[in-house]
Scaffold this motif. Structure first.
Motif, PDB file in Angstrom:
ATOM      1  N   MET A 160       1.719  12.234 -17.409  1.00 33.21           N
ATOM      2  CA  MET A 160       1.593  13.659 -18.094  1.00 33.21           C
ATOM      3  C   MET A 160       1.456  15.105 -17.205  1.00 33.21           C
ATOM      4  O   MET A 160       0.607  14.806 -16.087  1.00 33.21           O
ATOM      5  CB  MET A 160      -0.069  14.339 -18.323  1.00 33.21           C
ATOM      6  CG  MET A 160      -0.596  14.968 -19.578  1.00 33.21           C
ATOM      7  SD  MET A 160      -2.097  14.178 -19.616  1.00 33.21           S
ATOM      8  CE  MET A 160      -1.338  13.207 -21.913  1.00 33.21           C
ATOM      9  N   PRO A 161       1.662  15.900 -17.855  1.00 34.05           N
ATOM     10  CA  PRO A 161       1.937  17.371 -17.164  1.00 34.05           C
ATOM     11  C   PRO A 161       0.412  18.292 -16.981  1.00 34.05           C
ATOM     12  O   PRO A 161      -0.518  18.086 -17.332  1.00 34.05           O
ATOM     13  CB  PRO A 161       3.012  18.959 -17.865  1.00 34.05           C
ATOM     14  CG  PRO A 161       3.028  17.664 -19.436  1.00 34.05           C
ATOM     15  CD  PRO A 161       2.512  16.103 -19.140  1.00 34.05           C
ATOM     16  N   PRO A 162       0.468  18.909 -15.650  1.00 32.69           N
ATOM     17  CA  PRO A 162      -1.261  19.061 -15.424  1.00 32.69           C
ATOM     18  C   PRO A 162      -1.535  20.363 -16.430  1.00 32.69           C
ATOM     19  O   PRO A 162      -0.868  21.243 -17.277  1.00 32.69           O
ATOM     20  CB  PRO A 162      -0.842  20.315 -13.902  1.00 32.69           C
ATOM     21  CG  PRO A 162       0.501  20.599 -13.576  1.00 32.69           C
ATOM     22  CD  PRO A 162       1.388  19.343 -14.831  1.00 32.69           C
ATOM     23  N   PRO A 163      -2.784  20.459 -16.705  1.00 33.55           N
ATOM     24  CA  PRO A 163      -3.353  21.852 -18.067  1.00 33.55           C
ATOM     25  C   PRO A 163      -2.759  22.572 -17.303  1.00 33.55           C
ATOM     26  O   PRO A 163      -2.886  23.412 -16.092  1.00 33.55           O
ATOM     27  CB  PRO A 163      -4.984  21.152 -17.296  1.00 33.55           C
ATOM     28  CG  PRO A 163      -5.265  19.910 -17.070  1.00 33.55           C
ATOM     29  CD  PRO A 163      -3.892  19.643 -16.175  1.00 33.55           C
ATOM     30  N   ILE A 164      -3.132  23.187 -18.750  1.00 30.18           N
ATOM     31  CA  ILE A 164      -2.313  25.024 -17.887  1.00 30.18           C
ATOM     32  C   ILE A 164      -3.900  25.646 -18.874  1.00 30.18           C
ATOM     33  O   ILE A 164      -4.528  25.512 -19.731  1.00 30.18           O
ATOM     34  CB  ILE A 164      -1.415  25.346 -19.142  1.00 30.18           C
ATOM     35  CG1 ILE A 164      -0.057  24.268 -19.390  1.00 30.18           C
ATOM     36  CG2 ILE A 164      -1.139  26.922 -19.848  1.00 30.18           C
ATOM     37  CD1 ILE A 164       0.698  24.310 -20.465  1.00 30.18           C
ATOM     38  N   GLU A 165      -3.898  26.510 -17.728  1.00 35.45           N
ATOM     39  CA  GLU A 165      -5.533  27.396 -18.352  1.00 35.45           C
ATOM     40  C   GLU A 165      -4.822  29.043 -17.473  1.00 35.45           C
ATOM     41  O   GLU A 165      -5.175  29.229 -16.418  1.00 35.45           O
ATOM     42  CB  GLU A 165      -6.685  27.057 -16.928  1.00 35.45           C
ATOM     43  CG  GLU A 165      -6.421  25.491 -17.237  1.00 35.45           C
ATOM     44  CD  GLU A 165      -8.476  24.909 -17.736  1.00 35.45           C
ATOM     45  OE1 GLU A 165      -8.895  26.365 -17.190  1.00 35.45           O
ATOM     46  OE2 GLU A 165      -8.787  24.441 -17.803  1.00 35.45           O
ATOM     47  N   ASP A 166      -4.061  29.278 -18.454  1.00 34.82           N
ATOM     48  CA  ASP A 166      -3.172  31.161 -18.022  1.00 34.82           C
ATOM     49  C   ASP A 166      -5.318  32.355 -18.666  1.00 34.82           C
ATOM     50  O   ASP A 166      -5.222  32.240 -19.489  1.00 34.82           O
ATOM     51  CB  ASP A 166      -2.896  31.440 -18.531  1.00 34.82           C
ATOM     52  CG  ASP A 166      -1.395  30.646 -18.210  1.00 34.82           C
ATOM     53  OD1 ASP A 166      -1.310  29.934 -17.010  1.00 34.82           O
ATOM     54  OD2 ASP A 166      -0.397  30.526 -18.861  1.00 34.82           O
ATOM     55  N   PRO A 167      -5.274  33.127 -17.382  1.00 38.99           N
ATOM     56  CA  PRO A 167      -5.878  33.711 -17.022  1.00 38.99           C
ATOM     57  C   PRO A 167      -5.605  34.782 -18.248  1.00 38.99           C
ATOM     58  O   PRO A 167      -6.438  35.393 -18.857  1.00 38.99           O
ATOM     59  CB  PRO A 167      -6.225  34.358 -15.896  1.00 38.99           C
ATOM     60  CG  PRO A 167      -5.782  34.362 -15.450  1.00 38.99           C
ATOM     61  CD  PRO A 167      -4.927  32.697 -16.008  1.00 38.99           C
ATOM     62  N   TRP A 168      -4.937  35.242 -18.278  1.00 33.04           N
ATOM     63  CA  TRP A 168      -3.939  36.341 -18.757  1.00 33.04           C
ATOM     64  C   TRP A 168      -2.744  35.662 -20.152  1.00 33.04           C
ATOM     65  O   TRP A 168      -2.793  35.045 -19.706  1.00 33.04           O
ATOM     66  CB  TRP A 168      -3.204  37.707 -18.303  1.00 33.04           C
ATOM     67  CG  TRP A 168      -4.458  38.145 -16.916  1.00 33.04           C
ATOM     68  CD1 TRP A 168      -4.363  38.050 -15.690  1.00 33.04           C
ATOM     69  CD2 TRP A 168      -5.796  38.990 -17.534  1.00 33.04           C
ATOM     70  NE1 TRP A 168      -5.600  38.086 -15.114  1.00 33.04           N
ATOM     71  CE2 TRP A 168      -5.786  39.012 -16.679  1.00 33.04           C
ATOM     72  CE3 TRP A 168      -5.563  39.940 -18.730  1.00 33.04           C
ATOM     73  CZ2 TRP A 168      -7.047  39.890 -16.190  1.00 33.04           C
ATOM     74  CZ3 TRP A 168      -6.540  40.651 -18.666  1.00 33.04           C
ATOM     75  CH2 TRP A 168      -7.556  40.624 -17.618  1.00 33.04           C
ATOM     76  N   PRO A 169      -2.696  36.201 -21.540  1.00 35.66           N
ATOM     77  CA  PRO A 169      -3.551  37.817 -21.864  1.00 35.66           C
ATOM     78  C   PRO A 169      -4.288  36.886 -22.338  1.00 35.66           C
ATOM     79  O   PRO A 169      -5.116  36.177 -22.394  1.00 35.66           O
ATOM     80  CB  PRO A 169      -2.472  37.802 -23.103  1.00 35.66           C
ATOM     81  CG  PRO A 169      -2.231  36.955 -23.794  1.00 35.66           C
ATOM     82  CD  PRO A 169      -2.243  35.857 -22.191  1.00 35.66           C
ATOM     83  N   ALA A 170      -5.947  38.009 -22.015  1.00 37.78           N
ATOM     84  CA  ALA A 170      -7.111  37.793 -22.357  1.00 37.78           C
ATOM     85  C   ALA A 170      -7.067  37.941 -24.158  1.00 37.78           C
ATOM     86  O   ALA A 170      -6.726  39.240 -24.957  1.00 37.78           O
ATOM     87  CB  ALA A 170      -7.919  38.465 -22.138  1.00 37.78           C
ATOM     88  N   VAL A 171      -7.747  37.420 -25.237  1.00 41.75           N
ATOM     89  CA  VAL A 171      -8.223  37.707 -26.940  1.00 41.75           C
ATOM     90  C   VAL A 171      -9.641  38.287 -26.422  1.00 41.75           C
ATOM     91  O   VAL A 171     -10.137  37.465 -25.867  1.00 41.75           O
ATOM     92  CB  VAL A 171      -7.740  36.861 -27.037  1.00 41.75           C
ATOM     93  CG1 VAL A 171      -9.014  36.770 -28.424  1.00 41.75           C
ATOM     94  CG2 VAL A 171      -6.574  36.188 -27.976  1.00 41.75           C
ATOM     95  N   CYS A 172      -9.716  39.111 -27.864  1.00 39.15           N
ATOM     96  CA  CYS A 172     -11.013  40.096 -27.854  1.00 39.15           C
ATOM     97  C   CYS A 172     -11.100  40.205 -29.165  1.00 39.15           C
ATOM     98  O   CYS A 172     -10.159  40.838 -29.842  1.00 39.15           O
ATOM     99  CB  CYS A 172     -10.304  41.657 -27.714  1.00 39.15           C
ATOM    100  SG  CYS A 172     -12.059  42.708 -27.743  1.00 39.15           S
TER     101      CYS A 172
END
Lengths: 254, 254
Positions: A1-13
């Motif tokens: 299984m590929p690693p989890p994705i956690e992208d800090p950008w873009p932010a959602v406001c």
């Protein structure tokens, strides 16, 4: 299984969100598509909100990490690219993008070190014109003209999906390439305040009831220029140079 | 303002949906993106469901028009192209598409007179392998491997958005062009039953615990062929020809 994705950008406001359930659903679908930065401006109900936590299911930490501000300008302070998701582009001279185009531009901007924030309005009424005016561009969804009002979390889902899809398709060409770091909204905000104060001293905003519109149009013009930090400093120097020695009226007598 | 969009195809089929709120949210987001055909297979709670109506807001008529069936085969009977939305493609030899690709193929199929149905599984567990086995193809979303479980209505939102986007971008090349009308699932179903019955008579499914897998693989093979109505008739003739005069065992002694 590929690693989890956690992208800090873009932010959602989320601007003035109302229902906790929707905030929780937004947190969940953001994490579903690998986004983790949530910002809330003046949520209607007390925060933290238990209803949001129930709906977020396994995305509690997106909720817990959410940055909560009372003023939109504070939530956007560090942003170098602001996009407003709205079905109703008002009379503002701004680029209007579909979700896919927006996603590609956002990914390209991130690759260049920019900090994009995408803002979504409250459930019932949407964002106000002055809120949308802060954006560099607008993203709209291809909705049914006969039934255009999307649920808040559904809009975010479509946007987050488009980002995930753009992540897969590789780097897109940049919308605009800065040689220097892009200006953040906080820099632009002080520049606009500075400019508007000096213009008020010069009785530029006339008639008075047109002042908000005139200010929005001025902002739109400078936003479209995608100013760098350096250019904002330059423009502030320009204002100072133009106003120096302007005798008689002082700032505190307006 | 452009006219409202109400496309009867593709239909969306919710397989054993649990929460009325989700069914209502699905109806709403379908209409948001111009889709109006909803099918429900064995909903957990009584139907009509007041909770669904509350959430559907202005899309009540999508709910009211929903076709409710107890068996999946009845809900798919008229479909000529069946797509299963699932994050977990099992060991089934089927094409796997992203939402955009699926949307383009679906639009092209509709332009050729096909009747596509996209099915979504229940909230908690997803569809069973035998349910997915009925599909011609699978559509998956580019989710975060670390948090892959999407809310049902969010999955439908992404799919419906992709359809709306494909509607804007004009006709795509057809996945497969039939000279003759495509076979509907009901035709295929009788063909499969016929074939399986005859194979059982011939003790083909051996060992017995492998029978479900062997049947799925056979179905997958014929589904991939995208049979026309005429070809299904031909194949039934083939079975008859092969089994005629096969003395000794009769159908009712299996």
């Amino acid at each position: 299984m590929p690693p989890p994705i956690e992208d800090p950008w873009p932010a959602v406001c989320l601007v003035r969100p109302q229902m906790g359930e929707n905030i929780g659903a937004v947190a969940r679908v953001l994490l579903n598509f690998g986004l983790v930065s949530l910002r809330l401006v003046a949520p209607r109900d007390a925060w933290p909100n238990p209803k949001a936590e129930v709906v977020a299911v396994g995305a509690d930490r997106v909720l817990k990490g959410a940055k909560v501000e009372w003023r939109l300008e504070d939530a956007l302070g560090d942003a170098t690219l602001v996009i407003a998701a709205t079905a109703r582009p008002r009379d503002l001279e701004k680029p209007v993008w579909g979700p896919r185009q927006a996603a590609q531009i956002i990914r390209a901007a991130i690759a260049q070190g920019e900090r994009p924030v995408v803002m979504f309005g409250p459930e019932a009424a949407g964002m106000e014109t002055d809120e949308i005016a802060r954006a560099d561009a607008i993203v709209t969804l291809p909705v049914n003209p006969g039934f255009a009002s999307l649920n808040l979390a559904q809009s975010v889902a479509v946007f987050a999906f488009a980002i995930a899809e753009a992540r897969q398709s590789g780097d897109a060409p940049a919308w605009f390439k800065h040689e220097n770091p892009a200006a953040a909204q906080a820099d632009l905000e002080s520049f606009f305040s500075h400019l508007e104060n000096e213009l008020e001293r010069g009785r530029f905003f006339h008639p008075e009831d047109k002042a908000p519109l005139m200010k929005r149009n001025l902002r739109a013009l400078f936003l479209r220029a995608r100013l760098s930090e350096q250019e904002v400093r330059t423009l502030r120097g320009v204002i100072k140079a133009l106003t120096i020695g302007r005798g008689g009226r002082k700032k505190d007598d307006t």
